[in-house]
Design a protein around this motif. Structure first.
Motif, PDB file in Angstrom:
ATOM      1  N   HIS A 264       0.840  -1.436  -0.014  1.00 57.44           N
ATOM      2  CA  HIS A 264      -0.061  -0.003   0.013  1.00 57.44           C
ATOM      3  C   HIS A 264       0.924   1.172  -0.173  1.00 57.44           C
ATOM      4  O   HIS A 264       1.985   1.107   0.210  1.00 57.44           O
ATOM      5  CB  HIS A 264      -0.884  -0.039   1.117  1.00 57.44           C
ATOM      6  CG  HIS A 264      -0.182  -0.171   2.666  1.00 57.44           C
ATOM      7  ND1 HIS A 264      -1.121  -0.285   3.729  1.00 57.44           N
ATOM      8  CD2 HIS A 264       0.854  -0.211   2.859  1.00 57.44           C
ATOM      9  CE1 HIS A 264      -0.149  -0.457   4.534  1.00 57.44           C
ATOM     10  NE2 HIS A 264       1.033  -0.541   4.169  1.00 57.44           N
TER      11      HIS A 264
ATOM     12  N   SER B 220       0.657   3.550   2.040  1.00 60.79           N
ATOM     13  CA  SER B 220       0.674   4.219   3.493  1.00 60.79           C
ATOM     14  C   SER B 220       2.253   4.209   3.521  1.00 60.79           C
ATOM     15  O   SER B 220       2.459   5.132   4.719  1.00 60.79           O
ATOM     16  CB  SER B 220       0.051   3.203   4.550  1.00 60.79           C
ATOM     17  OG  SER B 220      -1.183   3.001   4.171  1.00 60.79           O
TER      18      SER B 220
ATOM     19  N   ARG C 255       0.297  -7.051  -4.527  1.00 60.39           N
ATOM     20  CA  ARG C 255      -0.147  -7.935  -3.515  1.00 60.39           C
ATOM     21  C   ARG C 255      -0.047  -9.298  -4.183  1.00 60.39           C
ATOM     22  O   ARG C 255      -0.830  -9.507  -5.336  1.00 60.39           O
ATOM     23  CB  ARG C 255      -1.494  -7.688  -3.065  1.00 60.39           C
ATOM     24  CG  ARG C 255      -1.403  -6.414  -2.125  1.00 60.39           C
ATOM     25  CD  ARG C 255      -2.815  -6.254  -1.383  1.00 60.39           C
ATOM     26  NE  ARG C 255      -2.828  -4.919  -1.114  1.00 60.39           N
ATOM     27  CZ  ARG C 255      -3.638  -3.973  -0.452  1.00 60.39           C
ATOM     28  NH1 ARG C 255      -4.957  -4.728  -0.183  1.00 60.39           N
ATOM     29  NH2 ARG C 255      -3.585  -2.840   0.025  1.00 60.39           N
TER      30      ARG C 255
ATOM     31  N   GLN D 156      -3.058   2.840  -6.062  1.00 56.78           N
ATOM     32  CA  GLN D 156      -3.785   3.324  -4.735  1.00 56.78           C
ATOM     33  C   GLN D 156      -3.644   4.841  -4.823  1.00 56.78           C
ATOM     34  O   GLN D 156      -2.603   5.418  -5.422  1.00 56.78           O
ATOM     35  CB  GLN D 156      -3.295   2.834  -3.741  1.00 56.78           C
ATOM     36  CG  GLN D 156      -3.839   1.496  -3.269  1.00 56.78           C
ATOM     37  CD  GLN D 156      -3.223   1.434  -1.738  1.00 56.78           C
ATOM     38  OE1 GLN D 156      -2.295   1.793  -1.472  1.00 56.78           O
ATOM     39  NE2 GLN D 156      -4.147   0.557  -0.996  1.00 56.78           N
TER      40      GLN D 156
ATOM     41  N   GLU E 107      -3.691   7.153  -1.535  1.00 52.22           N
ATOM     42  CA  GLU E 107      -3.753   7.270  -0.079  1.00 52.22           C
ATOM     43  C   GLU E 107      -3.502   8.819   0.377  1.00 52.22           C
ATOM     44  O   GLU E 107      -2.786   9.556  -0.221  1.00 52.22           O
ATOM     45  CB  GLU E 107      -2.895   6.516   0.648  1.00 52.22           C
ATOM     46  CG  GLU E 107      -2.948   5.051   0.358  1.00 52.22           C
ATOM     47  CD  GLU E 107      -2.750   3.861   1.421  1.00 52.22           C
ATOM     48  OE1 GLU E 107      -2.492   4.496   2.609  1.00 52.22           O
ATOM     49  OE2 GLU E 107      -3.170   2.945   1.550  1.00 52.22           O
TER      50      GLU E 107
HETATM   51  N1  PHE Z   1      -3.573   1.069   3.458  1.00 51.99           N
HETATM   52  C1  PHE Z   1      -4.861   0.518   3.566  1.00 51.99           C
HETATM   53  C2  PHE Z   1      -5.076  -0.501   2.279  1.00 51.99           C
HETATM   54  O1  PHE Z   1      -4.056  -0.660   1.537  1.00 51.99           O
HETATM   55  C3  PHE Z   1      -6.036   1.667   3.177  1.00 51.99           C
HETATM   56  C4  PHE Z   1      -6.090   2.767   4.228  1.00 51.99           C
HETATM   57  C5  PHE Z   1      -5.361   3.792   4.280  1.00 51.99           C
HETATM   58  C6  PHE Z   1      -7.041   2.598   5.189  1.00 51.99           C
HETATM   59  C7  PHE Z   1      -5.391   4.720   5.294  1.00 51.99           C
HETATM   60  C8  PHE Z   1      -7.077   3.431   6.274  1.00 51.99           C
HETATM   61  C9  PHE Z   1      -6.385   4.500   6.105  1.00 51.99           C
HETATM   62  O2  PHE Z   1      -6.102  -1.248   2.326  1.00 51.99           O
END
Ligand code: PHE
Length: 344
Positions: free
Chosen positions: A168, A170, A194, A208, A210
């Protein structure tokens, strides 16, 4: 008439030759340069003359042949009839050939729209590496070692290191928090990976966006207001969102965001599985442990984060029946998308 005189006479004839149609051009060609044409005949006669005469005549003959060829080209260019014998004919009334232009990939179009919407409300764009270390992808985000939560995102590990393909983006937010101080308002678009079997509905790589907002006094209401603004900007003013409690290791509380189904306007269809709602992203308040891990004091600051799959959003807009199409780069598929096909 001597051969030289015949050459001179033919030269005059060539100069004056005219042709209005492709047929006339062809007649000229046959008469001069065809197998039994006048110029060809002279070349045959040339073979019989003495060596002395050849010297004088050879050059003149070649000039004649060249003049005939040039005249033929001019006549071809000037004749107005389109036909198989006049391929160089210029038809000024013919429609012009259209230039083939490229188009943006649908994922790029949707990602750009998302970036634009958040850009308007003050979010910067952050990027980070796709091969990521355990700390940024998991550790700092409150995934303890061997914690089952890591199984939520099946990971491609890079052999021999504590590296993996990021699951992700994040991970990018961790980097931003480590390297800057609040207020932080940023989104991180990018490719993620993934370990999933590839099918029409799942792929081992996707995109994504984010988002992260950290400041003094950031609340869950701010999160909901921001995401409501986002979905209305992207899908139109009539959509609404709802939040369902969920779990992510890095947010507390956490929620899944559903949007009223844009296909059936909430009355139930097979896209929303008759529920009237479609899931579009995960979100939550950044867990105080994560803030601490990244060097931000959770007593002073709070923040929210959210993350969405670009393919998922694109599906709701374009309804592409098979996720694999996004990766095949078949021009017949790609040609159907222009930025103009998707506007609110
Ligand atoms: N990182 C999570 C995912 O990939 C998504 C997410 C980001 C959820 C930020 C909450 C807050 O599924």
């Amino acid at each position: 008439m001597s051969l030289l005189e015949r050459v001179a006479a033919l030269e005059a004839e060539v100069k004056q030759a005219t042709a209005k149609t492709a047929e006339e051009v062809e007649r000229f060609r046959v008469a001069m340069l065809g197998r039994n044409g006048a110029v060809t005949e002279l070349f045959d006669a040339f073979k019989q003359v003495s060596a002395d005469e050849k010297r004088a005549l050879g050059q003149r003959l070649n000039q004649l042949k060249q003049a005939a060829q040039e005249r033929l080209d001019e006549l071809k260019a000037g004749s107005t009839t389109i036909g198989p014998t006049s391929s160089t004919t210029l038809d000024l009334s013919a429609p012009s050939a259209t230039e083939a232009t490229g188009s943006h990939h649908p994922i790029s179009i949707v990602r750009q729209r998302i970036v634009d919407i958040f850009g308007h409300i003050g979010y910067t764009v952050s990027q980070g590496p796709e091969v990521e270390d355990d700390h940024h992808n998991f550790g700092a985000l409150n995934f303890p070692p061997d914690h089952p939560a890591r199984d939520m995102q099946d990971t491609f590990f890079v052999e021999g290191d504590d590296l993996a393909l990021r699951t992700h983006t994040s991970s990018v937010q961790v980097r931003v928090m480590e390297n800057s101080s609040p207020p932080i308002r940023t989104i991180s678009p990018g490719r993620v990976y993934r370990n999933e079997a590839i099918s029409a509905r799942a792929h081992c790589m996707f995109h994504q966006v984010e988002g992260l907002y950290v400041d003094k006094g950031v609340s869950f209401a701010d999160l909901k207001g921001t995401l409501d603004h986002f979905t209305k900007s992207l899908f139109g003013p009539d959509v609404s969102i709802r939040m369902r409690p969920s779990y992510f290791p890095f947010t507390e509380p956490s929620a899944e965001v559903d949007m009223s189904c844009t296909i059936c306007n909430g009355s139930g269809c097979n896209i929303c599985k008759q529920s009237g709602w479609v899931e579009i992203m995960g979100c939550g308040m950044v867990d105080p442990t994560v803030l601490t891990n990244c060097g931000i004091d959770p007593e002073v600051y709070s923040g929210f984060a959210f993350g969405m799959g670009v393919e998922r959003i694109a599906q709701l807009i374009y309804r592409v029946p098979d996720l694999r199409m996004y990766w095949e780069n078949d021009v017949r598929f790609l040609d159907q998308f222009t930025a103009a096909t998707f506007r609110h």
